[in-house]
Design an enzyme around this catalytic site. Structure first.
Site, PDB file in Angstrom:
ATOM      1  N   PRO A 113       0.822  -1.221   0.000  1.00 29.10           N
ATOM      2  CA  PRO A 113       0.000   0.000   0.000  1.00 29.10           C
ATOM      3  C   PRO A 113       0.853   1.268   0.000  1.00 29.10           C
ATOM      4  O   PRO A 113       0.375   2.333  -0.375  1.00 29.10           O
ATOM      5  CB  PRO A 113      -0.803  -0.085   1.302  1.00 29.10           C
ATOM      6  CG  PRO A 113      -0.585  -1.432   1.859  1.00 29.10           C
ATOM      7  CD  PRO A 113       0.616  -2.030   1.205  1.00 29.10           C
ATOM      8  N   GLU A 117       1.540  -8.182   8.419  1.00 30.89           N
ATOM      9  CA  GLU A 117       1.649  -6.714   8.400  1.00 30.89           C
ATOM     10  C   GLU A 117       2.632  -6.232   7.338  1.00 30.89           C
ATOM     11  O   GLU A 117       2.973  -5.054   7.285  1.00 30.89           O
ATOM     12  CB  GLU A 117       2.055  -6.187   9.784  1.00 30.89           C
ATOM     13  CG  GLU A 117       0.925  -6.236  10.810  1.00 30.89           C
ATOM     14  CD  GLU A 117      -0.378  -5.629  10.300  1.00 30.89           C
ATOM     15  OE1 GLU A 117      -0.347  -4.540   9.701  1.00 30.89           O
ATOM     16  OE2 GLU A 117      -1.431  -6.272  10.481  1.00 30.89           O
ATOM     17  N   ASP A 157     -10.053   1.139 -24.602  1.00 32.10           N
ATOM     18  CA  ASP A 157     -10.329   1.045 -23.165  1.00 32.10           C
ATOM     19  C   ASP A 157     -10.145   2.398 -22.481  1.00 32.10           C
ATOM     20  O   ASP A 157      -9.395   3.247 -22.975  1.00 32.10           O
ATOM     21  CB  ASP A 157      -9.344   0.071 -22.496  1.00 32.10           C
ATOM     22  CG  ASP A 157      -9.779  -1.381 -22.621  1.00 32.10           C
ATOM     23  OD1 ASP A 157     -10.958  -1.625 -22.916  1.00 32.10           O
ATOM     24  OD2 ASP A 157      -8.923  -2.265 -22.405  1.00 32.10           O
ATOM     25  N   ARG A 178      -3.147  -7.718 -20.839  1.00 31.24           N
ATOM     26  CA  ARG A 178      -3.972  -6.997 -21.825  1.00 31.24           C
ATOM     27  C   ARG A 178      -3.128  -6.136 -22.757  1.00 31.24           C
ATOM     28  O   ARG A 178      -3.512  -5.863 -23.877  1.00 31.24           O
ATOM     29  CB  ARG A 178      -4.976  -6.081 -21.112  1.00 31.24           C
ATOM     30  CG  ARG A 178      -6.017  -6.804 -20.303  1.00 31.24           C
ATOM     31  CD  ARG A 178      -6.962  -5.801 -19.672  1.00 31.24           C
ATOM     32  NE  ARG A 178      -7.795  -5.127 -20.652  1.00 31.24           N
ATOM     33  CZ  ARG A 178      -8.864  -5.652 -21.231  1.00 31.24           C
ATOM     34  NH1 ARG A 178      -9.247  -6.860 -20.911  1.00 31.24           N
ATOM     35  NH2 ARG A 178      -9.550  -4.977 -22.118  1.00 31.24           N
TER      36      ARG A 178
HETATM   37  C1  LIG Z   1      -2.479  -6.401   5.532  1.00 29.69           C
HETATM   38  S1  LIG Z   1      -1.402  -5.820   4.302  1.00 29.69           S
HETATM   39  C2  LIG Z   1      -0.206  -4.963   5.239  1.00 29.69           C
HETATM   40  C3  LIG Z   1      -0.490  -3.525   5.336  1.00 29.69           C
HETATM   41  C4  LIG Z   1       0.623  -2.744   6.027  1.00 29.69           C
HETATM   42  N1  LIG Z   1       0.641  -3.003   7.442  1.00 29.69           N
HETATM   43  C5  LIG Z   1       0.403  -1.246   5.802  1.00 29.69           C
HETATM   44  O1  LIG Z   1      -0.298  -0.627   6.583  1.00 29.69           O
HETATM   45  O2  LIG Z   1       0.916  -0.715   4.791  1.00 29.69           O
HETATM   46  C6  LIG Z   1      -0.572  -7.280   3.783  1.00 29.69           C
HETATM   47  C7  LIG Z   1      -0.036  -7.247   2.366  1.00 29.69           C
HETATM   48  O3  LIG Z   1      -1.101  -7.039   1.449  1.00 29.69           O
HETATM   49  C8  LIG Z   1      -0.599  -6.375   0.287  1.00 29.69           C
HETATM   50  N2  LIG Z   1      -1.411  -5.166   0.081  1.00 29.69           N
HETATM   51  C9  LIG Z   1      -2.350  -4.654   0.881  1.00 29.69           C
HETATM   52  N3  LIG Z   1      -2.907  -3.557   0.361  1.00 29.69           N
HETATM   53  C10 LIG Z   1      -2.295  -3.336  -0.831  1.00 29.69           C
HETATM   54  C11 LIG Z   1      -2.408  -2.342  -1.833  1.00 29.69           C
HETATM   55  N4  LIG Z   1      -3.253  -1.335  -1.737  1.00 29.69           N
HETATM   56  N5  LIG Z   1      -1.617  -2.445  -2.926  1.00 29.69           N
HETATM   57  C12 LIG Z   1      -0.731  -3.462  -3.049  1.00 29.69           C
HETATM   58  N6  LIG Z   1      -0.582  -4.434  -2.115  1.00 29.69           N
HETATM   59  C13 LIG Z   1      -1.338  -4.381  -1.019  1.00 29.69           C
HETATM   60  C14 LIG Z   1       0.874  -6.056   0.542  1.00 29.69           C
HETATM   61  O4  LIG Z   1       1.657  -7.035  -0.097  1.00 29.69           O
HETATM   62  C15 LIG Z   1       0.956  -6.147   2.044  1.00 29.69           C
HETATM   63  O5  LIG Z   1       2.242  -6.493   2.481  1.00 29.69           O
END
Ligand SMILES: C[S@@+](CC[C@H](N)C(=O)[O-])C[C@H]1O[C@@H](n2cnc3c(N)ncnc32)[C@H](O)[C@@H]1O
Length: 250
Positions: free
Chosen positions: A88, A115, A168, A153
């Site tokens: 994220p 996490e 698209d 794609r």
């Molecule tokens: C529960 S999330 C961890 C979130 C992290 N503690 C934070 O607040 O940034 C677990 C995993 O989901 C994936 N993930 C969650 N949201 C994402 C997003 N918006 N884009 C890409 N990967 C995401 C990532 O690989 C991340 O390590």
């Protein structure tokens, strides 16, 4: 294009390997996916892949060693791969970003869990962090699949119809115009149940003009951020003006 999927849940990728455009792209050898599960590289009896964060706090983090070894195993197959961690906190994915990544021959995609991953992995092993949007999901697999699907794609012959990719949303910086299929009339929907006359006219020039006007108008209404970046030429300014006028007279 080759994808090295570093993930604790390789079965999750069935959603892209077994269905639709991505499934067909795999069958046709346009994309290839290989799996590297950090759990297979954990050296203790329990195959531990997570541990508590230093400094305390909730949840667990993916441990360095199993993840590093899994990434290295993927690099051993395709050494020139760019390494991407889904996160994220990463660069927010858009169509332009996808177009750049589509030029790569191979990518290693790390799906985080818990996490997330130890920061040292990001610093030493990862070339780019990619986010699929400003929200948090439970694991990187879904995000990695978004990336694989979006890239497929864009690959030559990935979708079987390059023209449709060009039409698209986002391809030329605008949202897609409204589309209709048969029947031409749905009596239960009153006025909104009719397909716009111009689409039934067979006049391709007028159809193209109508569609472009709708794409401009829809983007103007829904995505001012995209509109700001789009350089309108004189005839497009006129078309958009007509669209705004049409809407206000409705
Ligand atoms: C529960 S999330 C961890 C979130 C992290 N503690 C934070 O607040 O940034 C677990 C995993 O989901 C994936 N993930 C969650 N949201 C994402 C997003 N918006 N884009 C890409 N990967 C995401 C990532 O690989 C991340 O390590």
């Amino acid at each position: 294009m080759w994808f090295g999927m570093v993930s604790l849940f390789p079965e999750a990728f069935k959603a892209v390997t077994d269905f639709g455009i991505t499934g067909r792209a795999i069958d046709a050898g346009i994309i290839e996916m290989a799996y590297f599960n950090p759990r297979d590289f954990a050296d203790d009896k329990q195959h531990t892949v997570d541990d508590k964060p230093y400094g305390g706090g909730p949840g667990m983090l993916m441990k360095v060693d199993p993840l590093r070894l899994a990434i290295n195993a993927a690099r051993d197959v395709k050494s020139s791969s760019k390494v991407i961690c889904l996160s994220p906190s990463g660069y927010r994915l858009d169509q332009e970003g996808l177009k750049k990544l589509a030029l790569c021959n191979s990518l290693i995609l790390i799906s985080g869990r818990y996490e997330g991953v130890d920061e040292r992995i990001l610093e030493h092993e990862v070339d780019l962090e990619v986010s699929i949007g400003d929200y948090v999901i439970s694991g990187g697999e879904l995000a990695a699949m978004v990336l694989v699907d979006g890239l497929t794609r864009l690959l030559p012959s990935g979708i079987g119809c390059e023209e449709s990719v060009k039409r698209d949303s986002f391809f030329d910086g605008l949202l897609e115009y409204p589309q209709y299929t048969r029947p031409a009339e749905i009596s239960e929907y009153d006025e909104a149940g009719y397909v716009p006359e111009v689409l039934l006219s067979g006049n391709h020039q007028e159809i193209a003009k109508w569609r472009h006007k709708q794409a401009l108008g829809k983007t103007y209404e829904r995505r001012p951020d995209l509109m700001k970046k789009y350089a309108l030429n004189e005839s497009e300014k006129k078309l958009l003006g007509e669209y705004i006028e049409d809407q206000s007279s409705d």
